[in-house]
Design a protein around this motif. Structure first.
Motif, PDB file in Angstrom:
ATOM      1  N   THR A 139     -11.054 -62.989 -10.003  1.00  0.00           N
ATOM      2  CA  THR A 139     -12.557 -61.644 -11.177  1.00  0.00           C
ATOM      3  C   THR A 139     -12.962 -60.575  -9.576  1.00  0.00           C
ATOM      4  OG1 THR A 139     -14.224 -63.236  -9.980  1.00  0.00           O
ATOM      5  CG2 THR A 139     -13.224 -63.737 -12.056  1.00  0.00           C
ATOM      6  N   SER A 140     -13.861 -59.757 -10.369  1.00  0.00           N
ATOM      7  CA  SER A 140     -14.838 -59.087  -8.443  1.00  0.00           C
ATOM      8  C   SER A 140     -15.947 -59.623  -9.063  1.00  0.00           C
ATOM      9  CB  SER A 140     -14.050 -56.853  -8.927  1.00  0.00           C
ATOM     10  OG  SER A 140     -13.404 -57.058  -9.118  1.00  0.00           O
ATOM     11  N   VAL A 141     -16.345 -58.489  -7.494  1.00  0.00           N
ATOM     12  CA  VAL A 141     -17.444 -59.129  -7.295  1.00  0.00           C
ATOM     13  C   VAL A 141     -18.711 -58.646  -6.213  1.00  0.00           C
ATOM     14  CG1 VAL A 141     -19.013 -60.445  -5.858  1.00  0.00           C
ATOM     15  CG2 VAL A 141     -17.568 -61.714  -7.156  1.00  0.00           C
ATOM     16  N   LYS A 142     -19.525 -57.567  -6.903  1.00  0.00           N
ATOM     17  CA  LYS A 142     -20.627 -56.452  -7.005  1.00  0.00           C
ATOM     18  C   LYS A 142     -21.604 -57.442  -5.894  1.00  0.00           C
ATOM     19  CE  LYS A 142     -20.605 -52.689  -9.097  1.00  0.00           C
ATOM     20  NZ  LYS A 142     -21.628 -51.203 -10.038  1.00  0.00           N
ATOM     21  N   ILE A 143     -21.711 -56.555  -4.659  1.00  0.00           N
ATOM     22  CA  ILE A 143     -22.888 -57.164  -4.094  1.00  0.00           C
ATOM     23  C   ILE A 143     -23.610 -55.155  -3.719  1.00  0.00           C
ATOM     24  CG2 ILE A 143     -23.392 -57.821  -1.405  1.00  0.00           C
ATOM     25  CD1 ILE A 143     -20.930 -59.122  -1.041  1.00  0.00           C
ATOM     26  N   GLU A 144     -25.197 -55.545  -4.231  1.00  0.00           N
ATOM     27  CA  GLU A 144     -25.572 -54.338  -4.256  1.00  0.00           C
ATOM     28  C   GLU A 144     -26.577 -54.032  -2.354  1.00  0.00           C
ATOM     29  OE1 GLU A 144     -26.674 -53.400  -8.468  1.00  0.00           O
ATOM     30  OE2 GLU A 144     -28.417 -53.352  -7.180  1.00  0.00           O
ATOM     31  N   CYS A 145     -27.178 -53.032  -1.512  1.00  0.00           N
ATOM     32  CA  CYS A 145     -27.795 -52.681  -1.007  1.00  0.00           C
ATOM     33  C   CYS A 145     -28.585 -51.900  -1.037  1.00  0.00           C
ATOM     34  CB  CYS A 145     -26.684 -52.630   0.704  1.00  0.00           C
ATOM     35  SG  CYS A 145     -27.582 -53.015   1.945  1.00  0.00           S
ATOM     36  N   ARG A 146     -29.919 -51.757  -0.882  1.00  0.00           N
ATOM     37  CA  ARG A 146     -30.963 -50.944  -1.426  1.00  0.00           C
ATOM     38  C   ARG A 146     -31.610 -50.785  -0.727  1.00  0.00           C
ATOM     39  NH1 ARG A 146     -31.455 -49.200  -6.315  1.00  0.00           N
ATOM     40  NH2 ARG A 146     -29.909 -50.882  -7.768  1.00  0.00           N
ATOM     41  N   SER A 147     -32.407 -50.015   0.556  1.00  0.00           N
ATOM     42  CA  SER A 147     -33.053 -49.670   1.378  1.00  0.00           C
ATOM     43  C   SER A 147     -34.820 -49.893   0.289  1.00  0.00           C
ATOM     44  CB  SER A 147     -33.543 -47.846   1.791  1.00  0.00           C
ATOM     45  OG  SER A 147     -32.523 -46.782   1.693  1.00  0.00           O
ATOM     46  N   LEU A 148     -35.013 -50.337   0.730  1.00  0.00           N
ATOM     47  CA  LEU A 148     -36.808 -50.208   0.275  1.00  0.00           C
ATOM     48  C   LEU A 148     -37.807 -49.182   0.509  1.00  0.00           C
ATOM     49  CD1 LEU A 148     -36.727 -53.764  -0.706  1.00  0.00           C
ATOM     50  CD2 LEU A 148     -35.910 -52.342  -2.806  1.00  0.00           C
ATOM     51  N   ASP A 149     -38.057 -48.424   1.005  1.00  0.00           N
ATOM     52  CA  ASP A 149     -38.933 -48.027   1.537  1.00  0.00           C
ATOM     53  C   ASP A 149     -38.505 -46.717   2.619  1.00  0.00           C
ATOM     54  OD1 ASP A 149     -40.234 -50.169   4.642  1.00  0.00           O
ATOM     55  OD2 ASP A 149     -38.529 -49.415   3.551  1.00  0.00           O
ATOM     56  N   PHE A 150     -37.241 -46.383   2.727  1.00  0.00           N
ATOM     57  CA  PHE A 150     -36.677 -45.366   3.430  1.00  0.00           C
ATOM     58  C   PHE A 150     -35.495 -44.767   2.693  1.00  0.00           C
ATOM     59  CE2 PHE A 150     -33.287 -47.195   6.336  1.00  0.00           C
ATOM     60  CZ  PHE A 150     -33.529 -48.009   5.886  1.00  0.00           C
ATOM     61  N   GLN A 151     -35.277 -44.076   3.777  1.00  0.00           N
ATOM     62  CA  GLN A 151     -34.004 -43.117   3.032  1.00  0.00           C
ATOM     63  C   GLN A 151     -32.586 -43.387   3.783  1.00  0.00           C
ATOM     64  OE1 GLN A 151     -34.645 -39.100   1.451  1.00  0.00           O
ATOM     65  NE2 GLN A 151     -34.758 -39.518  -0.282  1.00  0.00           N
ATOM     66  N   ALA A 152     -31.360 -43.484   3.256  1.00  0.00           N
ATOM     67  CA  ALA A 152     -30.432 -44.084   4.233  1.00  0.00           C
ATOM     68  C   ALA A 152     -29.310 -43.830   3.916  1.00  0.00           C
ATOM     69  CB  ALA A 152     -30.157 -46.288   4.320  1.00  0.00           C
ATOM     70  N   THR A 153     -29.568 -42.409   4.773  1.00  0.00           N
ATOM     71  CA  THR A 153     -27.622 -41.642   4.616  1.00  0.00           C
ATOM     72  C   THR A 153     -26.770 -42.198   5.178  1.00  0.00           C
ATOM     73  OG1 THR A 153     -27.704 -40.284   6.866  1.00  0.00           O
ATOM     74  CG2 THR A 153     -29.192 -39.144   5.006  1.00  0.00           C
ATOM     75  N   THR A 154     -26.650 -43.279   5.753  1.00  0.00           N
ATOM     76  CA  THR A 154     -25.824 -44.242   6.329  1.00  0.00           C
ATOM     77  C   THR A 154     -26.223 -46.341   6.197  1.00  0.00           C
ATOM     78  OG1 THR A 154     -25.002 -42.751   7.662  1.00  0.00           O
ATOM     79  CG2 THR A 154     -24.443 -44.554   8.669  1.00  0.00           C
ATOM     80  N   MET A 155     -25.008 -46.986   5.765  1.00  0.00           N
ATOM     81  CA  MET A 155     -25.228 -47.546   5.541  1.00  0.00           C
ATOM     82  C   MET A 155     -23.311 -48.152   5.899  1.00  0.00           C
ATOM     83  SD  MET A 155     -27.457 -48.517   2.452  1.00  0.00           S
ATOM     84  CE  MET A 155     -29.025 -48.379   1.715  1.00  0.00           C
ATOM     85  N   PHE A 156     -24.323 -49.981   6.873  1.00  0.00           N
ATOM     86  CA  PHE A 156     -23.216 -50.406   6.974  1.00  0.00           C
ATOM     87  C   PHE A 156     -22.983 -51.526   6.076  1.00  0.00           C
ATOM     88  CE2 PHE A 156     -22.671 -47.323  10.494  1.00  0.00           C
ATOM     89  CZ  PHE A 156     -24.153 -47.103  11.057  1.00  0.00           C
ATOM     90  N   TRP A 157     -21.634 -51.918   6.494  1.00  0.00           N
ATOM     91  CA  TRP A 157     -21.171 -53.590   5.749  1.00  0.00           C
ATOM     92  C   TRP A 157     -19.872 -54.340   6.546  1.00  0.00           C
ATOM     93  CZ3 TRP A 157     -22.896 -55.339   0.969  1.00  0.00           C
ATOM     94  CH2 TRP A 157     -22.957 -54.174   0.456  1.00  0.00           C
ATOM     95  N   TYR A 158     -20.647 -55.532   6.826  1.00  0.00           N
ATOM     96  CA  TYR A 158     -20.671 -56.113   7.767  1.00  0.00           C
ATOM     97  C   TYR A 158     -19.373 -57.399   7.166  1.00  0.00           C
ATOM     98  CZ  TYR A 158     -22.204 -54.024  11.348  1.00  0.00           C
ATOM     99  OH  TYR A 158     -22.964 -52.768  12.417  1.00  0.00           O
ATOM    100  N   ARG A 159     -19.107 -58.325   8.007  1.00  0.00           N
ATOM    101  CA  ARG A 159     -18.400 -59.402   7.579  1.00  0.00           C
ATOM    102  C   ARG A 159     -18.399 -60.354   8.569  1.00  0.00           C
ATOM    103  NH1 ARG A 159     -12.405 -60.821   4.753  1.00  0.00           N
ATOM    104  NH2 ARG A 159     -12.291 -62.117   3.876  1.00  0.00           N
ATOM    105  N   GLN A 160     -18.553 -61.739   8.045  1.00  0.00           N
ATOM    106  CA  GLN A 160     -19.293 -63.063   9.425  1.00  0.00           C
ATOM    107  C   GLN A 160     -18.539 -63.847   8.870  1.00  0.00           C
ATOM    108  OE1 GLN A 160     -23.333 -63.644  10.376  1.00  0.00           O
ATOM    109  NE2 GLN A 160     -22.618 -64.156  12.172  1.00  0.00           N
ATOM    110  N   PHE A 161     -18.290 -64.930   9.564  1.00  0.00           N
ATOM    111  CA  PHE A 161     -16.786 -66.368   9.166  1.00  0.00           C
ATOM    112  C   PHE A 161     -18.300 -66.931   9.788  1.00  0.00           C
ATOM    113  CE2 PHE A 161     -13.731 -65.486   6.722  1.00  0.00           C
ATOM    114  CZ  PHE A 161     -12.884 -63.985   7.677  1.00  0.00           C
ATOM    115  N   PRO A 162     -17.817 -68.582  10.009  1.00  0.00           N
ATOM    116  CA  PRO A 162     -19.149 -69.576  10.190  1.00  0.00           C
ATOM    117  C   PRO A 162     -19.355 -69.483  12.033  1.00  0.00           C
ATOM    118  CG  PRO A 162     -18.357 -70.315   8.315  1.00  0.00           C
ATOM    119  CD  PRO A 162     -17.168 -68.673   8.708  1.00  0.00           C
ATOM    120  N   LYS A 163     -20.392 -69.298  12.088  1.00  0.00           N
ATOM    121  CA  LYS A 163     -20.689 -69.310  13.867  1.00  0.00           C
ATOM    122  C   LYS A 163     -19.965 -67.983  14.751  1.00  0.00           C
ATOM    123  CE  LYS A 163     -21.758 -73.839  13.714  1.00  0.00           C
ATOM    124  NZ  LYS A 163     -21.895 -75.309  14.279  1.00  0.00           N
ATOM    125  N   GLN A 164     -19.055 -67.038  13.840  1.00  0.00           N
ATOM    126  CA  GLN A 164     -18.676 -65.950  14.355  1.00  0.00           C
ATOM    127  C   GLN A 164     -19.387 -64.683  14.743  1.00  0.00           C
ATOM    128  OE1 GLN A 164     -14.579 -65.699  13.311  1.00  0.00           O
ATOM    129  NE2 GLN A 164     -14.041 -67.859  13.696  1.00  0.00           N
TER     130      GLN A 164
END
Lengths: 116, 114
Positions: A17-42
Motif C-alpha cells: 500500500t501507499s502512505v502519505k505524510i503531510e508537513c505543514r508550516s503553520l505560521d510562516f511560508q516555507a519555500t524549501t522543506m526537507f525530508w529525513y529518515r531516521q532509524f532507531p538510535k541513529q
C-alpha cells in the motif's frame, strides 16, 4: 518561533500500500522543506529537498519513484511512500527553513511508519 | 556522508552534573548548530554558532567552536532529568550554503539520572 506540523504521528500499513505524510508550516511560508529518515538510535539521513512549485531534489541512493514528494504550496509538502515494504519501516521527519536567514531548521514531530 | 562525528555516543550522568558532548566536522563551514531530540519526536534547535565566534551561551548551554580543529563542544551545566535526550550537531551543506540544508552528526544519547 516557527511551527511545523507533521501528520500522521504514526501509521501502520500493509505491504504494497501507499502512505502519505503531510508537513505543514503553520505560521510562516516555507519555500524549501526537507525530508529525513531516521532509524532507531541513529542520525538523520536527508532523503530529499522539497522546493515549492518545482521538482524535489533527491539525495543519492533515494528512489524517486518510491518516495514521491510534492510541494504544491508555500505551506505544505507531502511525502508519499509508494508500494511500501517492511524495509520502508522507519521514522520520517520533515523540516523547514526558518526566517529571516533560513539557517536553522524547524522540525515536524515525525511519523513512525510500520509496514506489515 | 555524515559531516559531523560526535562523541561520546552515549553519556550517562547524575542530576546536577555537567554534560559535555563533542562534534568534529570535515569541511569548511560558516556556522554549526546543535539540536536536541526527545525519543520519538522531531528535533529542536538549541543554538547556532558562527565560524567567527569561539563561544556562545544560552541559559545552561555553552557551545564552543574551534575552526582550526574543525570541532565543537556542547556543555550542559547543572543537568536535569528533563535534559535526557539525543543531541546532534549539524553543519550546512557543501560550500557553506545557509539555506537550511544541513548534515547531522551521529548524535550523543544523554541520560540524566534523578
Amino acid at each position: 518561533g516557527a511551527v511545523v506540523s507533521q501528520h500522521p504521528s504514526w501509521v501502520i500499513c500493509k505491504s504494497g500500500t501507499s502512505v502519505k505524510i503531510e508537513c505543514r508550516s503553520l505560521d510562516f511560508q516555507a519555500t524549501t522543506m526537507f525530508w529525513y529518515r531516521q532509524f532507531p538510535k541513529q542520525s538523520l539521513m536527508l532523503m530529499a529537498t522539497s522546493n515549492e512549485g518545482s521538482k524535489a531534489t533527491y539525495e543519492q541512493g533515494v528512489e524517486k519513484d518510491k518516495f514521491l514528494i510534492n510541494h504544491a504550496s508555500l505551506t505544505l509538502s507531502t511525502l508519499t511512500v509508494t508500494s511500501a515494504h517492511p524495509e520502508d519501516s522507519s521514522f520520517y521527519i520533515c523540516s523547514a527553513s526558518g526566517l529571516p536567514t533560513n539557517e536553522k531548521l524547524f522540525f515536524g514531530s515525525g511519523t513512525q511508519l510500520s509496514v506489515l | 556522508s555524515q559531516q559531523g562525528e560526535e562523541d561520546p555516543q552515549a553519556l550517562s550522568i547524575q542530576e546536577g552534573e555537567n554534560a559535555t558532548m563533542n562534534c568534529s566536522y570535515k569541511t569548511s563551514i560558516n556556522n554549526l548548530q546543535w539540536y536536541r531530540q526527545n525519543s520519538g519526536r522531531g528535533l529542536v534547535h538549541l543554538i547556532l554558532i558562527r565560524s567567527n565566534e569561539r563561544e556562545k551561551h544560552s541559559g545552561r548551554l555553552r557551545v564552543t567552536l574551534d575552526t582550526s580543529k574543525k570541532s565543537s563542544s556542547l556543555l550542559i551545566t547543572a543537568s536535569r532529568a528533563a535534559d535526557t535526550a539525543s543531541y546532534f550537531c549539524a553543519t550546512p551543506g557543501a560550500g557553506g550554503t545557509s539555506y537550511g540544508k544541513l548534515t547531522f552528526g551521529q548524535g550523543t544519547i544523554l541520560t540524566v539520572h534523578p
